[in-house]
Design an enzyme around this catalytic site. Sequence first.
Site, short mmCIF file in Angstrom:
data_model
loop_
_atom_site.label_atom_id
_atom_site.label_comp_id
_atom_site.label_asym_id
_atom_site.label_seq_id
_atom_site.Cartn_x
_atom_site.Cartn_y
_atom_site.Cartn_z
N GLY A 99 0.81 -1.30 -0.01
CA GLY A 99 -0.04 -0.07 0.07
C GLY A 99 0.75 1.13 -0.04
N LYS A 122 5.01 -6.91 7.84
CA LYS A 122 4.67 -5.69 7.40
C LYS A 122 5.71 -4.58 7.78
CE LYS A 122 0.88 -2.45 7.88
NZ LYS A 122 -0.64 -2.40 8.53
N ASP A 164 -10.38 1.49 8.62
CA ASP A 164 -9.92 0.86 7.23
C ASP A 164 -10.42 -0.45 7.08
OD1 ASP A 164 -8.93 0.78 4.74
OD2 ASP A 164 -6.71 0.22 5.49
#
Length: 163
Positions: A24, A44, A150
């Site tokens: 992202g 991540k 989100d």
Amino acid sequence: MSQPERPKTAQFGDYTVTGKLGEGGMCVVYRARKKGELGDCALKLLREERRTDERVLDLFVTEADLSLLLHHPNLIETFDAGEIGGRYYIAMELVEGANLKEIVSQCERIGVELPPDFALFIVSEILEGLEAIHEAAGRSGAKLGLVHRDVTPHNVFVSFDGR
């Protein structure tokens, strides 16, 4: 007969990275395995070019800190978080399956509707996870006042075993 090509790997601290899962604007997520662990995880990493942006760094570190406090079957478990060599990371449970966007797209591709009972099951599981976030408390017992901002089809994961 030639041998199948092995995936390229890279080291990130105690993690062996074996492939990219997604990305992202803020982060890239990899499949990895921590030294001494049996299974893979999702690693991540904050994008290198974003680590000097104080606002983005603060959001990422806050996410890491809060995710370590959250434990619920409908939330992805966070195992570890920190910084290695100037790169910030969060190591999380790897859900083997598909995200809701992929499931809906596949249904559209083959010309079937998402079964209503399956859709309702997914929505009820999402709501249980959101309730766990909303009701989360710190070590003192005080509610943290969290709101997930989100919740999108590509952030809802359905495992192959139906979780």
